[in-house]
Scaffold this active site. Structure first.
Site, mmCIF file in Angstrom:
data_model
loop_
_atom_site.group_PDB
_atom_site.id
_atom_site.type_symbol
_atom_site.label_atom_id
_atom_site.label_comp_id
_atom_site.label_asym_id
_atom_site.label_seq_id
_atom_site.Cartn_x
_atom_site.Cartn_y
_atom_site.Cartn_z
ATOM 1 N NE ARG A 254 -68.966 -40.063 -22.541
ATOM 2 C CZ ARG A 254 -69.179 -39.291 -22.061
ATOM 3 N NH1 ARG A 254 -70.090 -39.483 -20.873
ATOM 4 N NH2 ARG A 254 -69.924 -37.315 -22.316
ATOM 5 C CG HIS A 258 -74.544 -41.386 -22.196
ATOM 6 N ND1 HIS A 258 -73.569 -41.867 -20.890
ATOM 7 C CD2 HIS A 258 -75.251 -41.444 -22.550
ATOM 8 C CE1 HIS A 258 -74.866 -43.093 -20.580
ATOM 9 N NE2 HIS A 258 -75.283 -42.934 -21.792
ATOM 10 C CE1 TYR A 267 -70.352 -34.060 -20.175
ATOM 11 C CE2 TYR A 267 -73.137 -33.743 -20.696
ATOM 12 C CZ TYR A 267 -71.635 -34.478 -21.107
ATOM 13 O OH TYR A 267 -71.598 -35.523 -21.633
HETATM 14 C C1 LIG Z 1 -79.580 -48.453 -12.332
HETATM 15 C C2 LIG Z 1 -79.392 -47.423 -14.118
HETATM 16 N N1 LIG Z 1 -79.250 -46.507 -13.610
HETATM 17 C C3 LIG Z 1 -79.370 -44.432 -14.703
HETATM 18 C C4 LIG Z 1 -79.084 -44.963 -15.807
HETATM 19 C C5 LIG Z 1 -78.961 -44.535 -16.649
HETATM 20 N N2 LIG Z 1 -77.597 -44.850 -17.428
HETATM 21 C C6 LIG Z 1 -78.017 -45.202 -18.293
HETATM 22 S S1 LIG Z 1 -75.435 -45.335 -18.672
HETATM 23 C C7 LIG Z 1 -75.605 -44.382 -17.225
HETATM 24 C C8 LIG Z 1 -73.570 -43.469 -17.408
HETATM 25 C C9 LIG Z 1 -73.381 -44.642 -17.092
HETATM 26 O O1 LIG Z 1 -71.586 -44.064 -16.583
HETATM 27 P P1 LIG Z 1 -70.329 -44.581 -16.534
HETATM 28 O O2 LIG Z 1 -71.279 -46.493 -15.264
HETATM 29 O O3 LIG Z 1 -69.640 -44.709 -16.497
HETATM 30 O O4 LIG Z 1 -70.235 -46.447 -17.929
HETATM 31 P P2 LIG Z 1 -69.813 -45.361 -19.798
HETATM 32 O O5 LIG Z 1 -70.823 -44.904 -20.100
HETATM 33 O O6 LIG Z 1 -69.203 -43.935 -19.365
HETATM 34 O O7 LIG Z 1 -69.491 -45.664 -20.201
HETATM 35 C C10 LIG Z 1 -76.648 -43.777 -16.620
HETATM 36 C C11 LIG Z 1 -76.641 -42.668 -15.693
HETATM 37 C C12 LIG Z 1 -79.053 -47.151 -16.199
HETATM 38 N N3 LIG Z 1 -78.831 -46.878 -17.043
HETATM 39 N N4 LIG Z 1 -79.657 -48.317 -15.535
#
Ligand SMILES: Cc1ncc(C[n+]2csc(CCOP(=O)(O)OP(=O)(O)O)c2C)c(N)n1
Ligand SMILES: Cc1ncc(C[n+]2csc(CCOP(=O)(O)OP(=O)(O)O)c2C)c(N)n1
Ligand SMILES: [Mg+2]
Ligand SMILES: [Mg+2]
Lengths: 342, 328, 328, 342
Positions: A254, A258, A267
């Protein structure tokens, strides 16, 4: 998606059964996703929209997975970075812009949900939510329905590396394994869950989790979209043949924060990110096309102009489009006529 | 005494409790190096290290479950759910485990955890970054639930929650984070769990509520006093479980006209219990039907501005309900 | 018309709907070959095969989530949670997904699932085989919730639930399974969701409730009529979400004295909303405070007989509350 | 548990560091669990109790895992069939009987919970509930606490094969893997989750799921308690050495119905069960002791008489013991004095 055109026996894409036209179309979709995404970032910077979330550098693999599927029979459960995916299965930049501006005409949710929360029954894109990984058991359930009805249909679902640590990943994969369901689980591993690096998310290899469910797990380099295409296509063939699910882990990185509300330098360092920015898989894919004699600088210039026009127009349209009227926000809690069908 | 932001009050409460007691630690998604997606845990990682400000995998049931395990053997975990919308995967750990550990072991075991979760809308968070989940956990015996409206209460209640021998859900309002600032003592203090607070004295109507909407009521009350001569009595529940029965009945009896406000959907919300309590005990002291002004019964608020505005309470909506009640 | 058991009514509803509509299927733990731990799905596996009576892995979030997926593409799944105590792992799928699919897609998608779960105690099931989880899901817009008390309603409501275009939680009372039998037509019929039912006409007091405790009220009412000349008006809510507002207000107005009963804990239960509704609309028609007689606010009922008895309502407890109200 | 006695270099148990006394004690615990369990079944048949759930044939491995742990430092999270386990770490038959009769003196829950829901802070047995697998993240959390406090302590948690398909298994294991926590996850795979056979629960091998979390997973024959002892002991050593968690899958077969309310012939045949009943691991272990010269028929007779007396006495005691008074069922929702410690 039918394939046509002359097959050049020596090229990689031809060996995969991809015509020249298709592979050029893949490139177009990657660039379209990129350009839309860049505009989304600009619109947020300009204060025109509240929020944007990027899929930059993940588009080539997203496009590849979509091209390996059949848009007339399959079901799609993308996640919020999947612009390349949804554009490839028929969503338009205008649709995306309408969602970004949260306007009533947004086919995903009429501007109720955040951008990146895709859904369109017409396009066989299953409505998604924010809590991550809930879509994994849905994909399994859709595959179960396909199996029960004897339909030649495969569901494909995306989620991130972080999301693979949710209970729903385990439960959804395992259920699909038991029933050998036609579903493809795609983990887009971009090394981070917001600020949490992979090393703090898991000590295992995500693709190897498939072993525990009794079906194949495959890791593939997201910067090599033709390889992603091959892997997903084979997974689809296995699914259609009744051989069950596949877990595909696509490795990327990425390069953006985010989302537009995240400052990733809290970070990680610029130095960590830079090499990945340099090694842009869209450039890589363009080079491939140029070397294959399928793409030129002029075509590129034309394409960018074409896309700029499309995106400009969509932006203007979406910006001017009306919101869903406030009263209508109370609609569709239940079916309008909640009568029982009999 | 310094005037500080609500979010800073929460941060300070954690920091001070971690300094005071080595068994206190925080865990959750992005609470460590990044300091939380809202910045609530900023600095804890730097001050206490990655072992006491733990960035967890993205798995809420584990966040709660691991915290419960640690609490059972004497730690004092403060688990963050990034948004209260995302605490539902942890429901089983919260309702089946945390809430019942003391009871099921006949007091042999206990579970002193705090689960913090930001509630409420108004930040263009849309359907899944704006919800109020109170009604899901309210009505589960064994859980304490607090929902402060001020920086003072946020700090004092969080400290009380961390020191409490039982599980406490701490619902902080994300709209309050930077919007609400008030005086907070420099010295250590707690706000006792289970005690409501009279925010404003008045003799014409009683407003009972918790969290963000109380600020609308306070603003409306000033205007109503100035423009209409209506004096509102405003009770901040602060703790929504267990409810401060005595304070509720006293506040209701004071004016005989009750308006209950919260952002959570009306049906099945905390307001229903407050109304039922009053209807059970004070029926003959009432001079008007018990009114509730709450979020509409739709799944969640839309992200588009008209939809969000339609869902949320604001000063105008609260004011007109108050005026209507005063004139009843 | 035949007199059949409550559990048989539920089984028949599934069987007939599966015969009527090829898209209806059941899934859950032990619902296939064994026919369910209570026997509710007996025979479905034999009649419809393992593909339509699916024994799932032990994973409630998947049971709900897979059902939701299948429902979104046109199937009509009936998912069983073995005990309602064990549906909490599926909370996120139920509240974040099923309840919001239509709303979030602006009516593009829908989610016609039924989730069946046995509620209630009295079978020496102890803390985790006796609970009433209504208050957890009540107050979540987008969910319909039914809780029948009779075999007739159980069959008619389950059929209506299966045909309903939206998600329905079907809370069947495990104590009613074999204890309650009544007349059920041989022909196809449904009981409409959202409509309460007057079980008994009376003019002195109104009892409002749902599920098993209504049978105590009916027995108590007979005795009170005979021995005390008190005529109770008894309303069975049948559907607890959405509540039948009109019927509730009518029943309350009829006598001006309202007793609400349910087995779920008192605080935050459905009864609070019913009381609040009445207090909001009918205050001046009441001749007594609104009373609630419910499970105590303890995490769940103990398995030892005195503990279980202490928790549960019974005819005597209901009768004395009714008499007290009549004499008020 | 300190080891003592003469070490016979040639015997299997001696090679594992188990003294003759210890290995005989293991046998005693297996038989005690068995005899208690059989009595539980009889009491249910006689209508004296409402419910009993059996661990028959799983006791030898349960005892072995307990003997591999240290009762002064470790934490125990057994599941409902773990009579052999809890007896080995200090629970008495009287305690179990008090729970079976749901009496106030029951140290597990004062007769609030079902039998088989163990808990005793004094014995370091962590209070358990009915919803399966919730204890897995608890074990991880306890191990996290041990690590944070620098304690040489290991938590060990049991659950069934069915239960390994819950999200909490995945989340609890993965979290422990990330932090290399001192925890041992033990799946007692008895081939059934009530009526659902393993083939309908998963297509994978449960022990191999550890791969996806980056720590070792080991499958072991539950009918070979010395091997179970070895595996768990090594897992404990790894844990203490900071090398992280281990997943142990113990293979057994549930020869009884799921519980006294289950008729297993609804879903399997006598013929399927019979061979497993014949191949009773307690007999196997006794034969081992006899061959090692550590056990005799007289000792067996004496042991059975001793246990009968213990169980008779416990039964009588528990039957006569009072229930928790009804009013007291409202106690301990919260701490009695809910004051804040400061
Ligand atoms: C159940 C839940 N917990 C927390 C969140 C908040 N949140 C949104 S995206 C994210 C990180 C997701 O990481 P990843 O699965 O690696 O996907 P990426 O964003 O890196 O593509 C978090 C913690 C959420 N959307 N759903
Ligand atoms: C979350 C949850 N769902 C359902 C149940 C009901 N239930 C009790 S035991 C059991 C089967 C457990 O199987 P397994 O994990 O293999 O353990 P075993 O009983 O075979 O030892 C089920 C479904 C439960 N206790 N908890
Ligand atoms: Mg990621
Ligand atoms: Mg099993």
């Amino acid at each position: 998606m039918k394939q046509s055109g002359s097959v050049q026996q020596t090229s990689r894409h031809a060996r995969l059964g991809l015509s020249d036209e298709r592979v050029v179309e893949m490139y177009r979709m990657m660039q379209l996703a990129r350009k839309y995404d860049e505009r989304g970032q600009l619109l947020k910077l300009a204060g025109k929209v509240n929020f944007h979330i990027s899929g930059i550098t993940q588009e080539p693999s997203q496009v590849a997975m979509a091209f390996a599927m059949d848009t007339t029979t399959d079901w799609f459960l993308p996640y919020y970075r999947d612009y390349g995916f949804v554009l490839s299965v028929g969503m338009t930049v205008k649709d995306l812009m309408l969602a970004l501006f949260a306007k009533e005409e947004d086919p995903n949710s009429a501007g109720r949900q955040m951008p990146g929360h895709f859904g369109s029954k017409r396009l066989r894109i299953v409505t998604g939510s924010s809590p991550v990984t809930t879509q994994v058991p849905h994909a399994t359930g859709i595959a179960l329905a396909a199996k029960m009805r004897g339909e030649k249909s495969v569901s494909i679902v995306s989620f991130g590396d972080g999301s693979s640590n949710q209970g729903d990943f385990h439960e959804g994969c395992n259920f699909a394994g038991v029933h050998k369901l036609p579903v493809i689980f795609v983990c887009q591993n971009n090394q981070y869950a917001i600020s949490v690096p992979l090393s703090k998310q898991t000590r295992g290899n995500i693709y190897e989790r498939a072993i525990g469910y009794g079906f194949p797990g495959i890791r593939v380099d997201g910067n090599d979209p033709l390889e992603v295409y091959r892997v997903v296509k084979e997974a689809r063939e296995r699914a259609i043949a009744g051989e069950g699910p596949t877990l595909v882990e696509i490795i990327s990185y990425r390069v953006t924060g985010h989302s537009t509300t995240d400052n990733d330098l809290d970070y990680r360092t610029k130095e960590e990110v830079e090499p990945f920015k340099q090694n842009d898989p869209i450039d890589g894919f363009r080079n491939y096309l140029v070397e294959a004699g399928l793409w030129s600088d002029e075509q590129e210039t034309k394409l960018l102009a074409e896309f700029r026009a499309i995106i400009d127009e969509a932006t203007q349209y979406a910006e001017r489009a009306p919101f869903q009227p406030a009263e209508d926000s109370e609609r569709y809690v239940f079916a309008d006529s909640s009568e029982v069908k009999s | 005494m310094a005037v500080i932001e609500y979010i800073e009050a929460i941060r300070l409460a954690m920091k001070e409790e971690m300094e005071r007691d080595g068994s206190v630690f925080v865990l959750g998604e992005d609470v460590g190096k990044k300091g939380g997606v809202f910045g609530t845990t900023k600095g804890l990682y730097q001050q206490f290290g990655e072992e006491r400000a733990i960035d967890t995998p993205l798995a809420e049931s584990a966040i709660a479950g691991v915290a419960i395990g640690a609490a059972m053997v004497g730690m004092r975990p403060v688990a963050e759910m990034q948004y209260s919308d995302f605490m539902f995967p942890a429901t089983n750990q919260i309702i089946s485990e945390a809430a019942k550990i003391r009871y099921r072991s006949n007091n042999d075991w206990d579970c002193p955890i705090v689960i913090r979760a930001p509630i409420g809308g108004g930040i263009f968070g849309g359907l899944y970054h704006s919800q109020c989940p109170e009604s899901v956990f309210f009505g589960t015996p064994g859980l304490k639930i607090v929902a402060p409206a001020t920086a003072y209460d946020a700090k004092g209640l969080l400290k009380a929650a961390i020191r409490d021998p039982d599980p406490v859900l701490f619902f902080e309002n994300k709209k309050c984070y930077r919007l609400i600032s008030d005086e907070v003592p420099d010295e250590d203090y707690i706000v006792p769990i289970g005690k409501a607070n009279v925010m404003r004295e008045g003799s014409d109507i009683t407003v009972i509520g918790y969290s963000m909407p109380l600020h609308f009521a306070m603003q409306a009350a000033e205007e109503l006093a100035r423009d209409e001569g209506v004096e509102a009595h405003i009770l901040d529940l602060r703790t929504i479980q267990p409810l401060d029965r005595e304070a509720i009945l006293e506040a209701a009896a004071k004016t005989g006209k009750v308006l209950i406000i919260h952002e959570d959907n009306k049906t099945g919300g905390v307001g229903a219990e407050v109304a039922a309590m009053i209807a059970e005990e004070l029926l003959y002291d009432l001079d008007a039907p018990i009114r509730r002004l709450c979020g509409p019964d739709i799944p969640a608020m839309a992200i588009n501005p008209p939809g969000e505005k339609h869902f949320l309470l604001n000063k105008e909506k609260v004011k007109s309900a108050m005026l209507e009640l005063a004139r009843y």
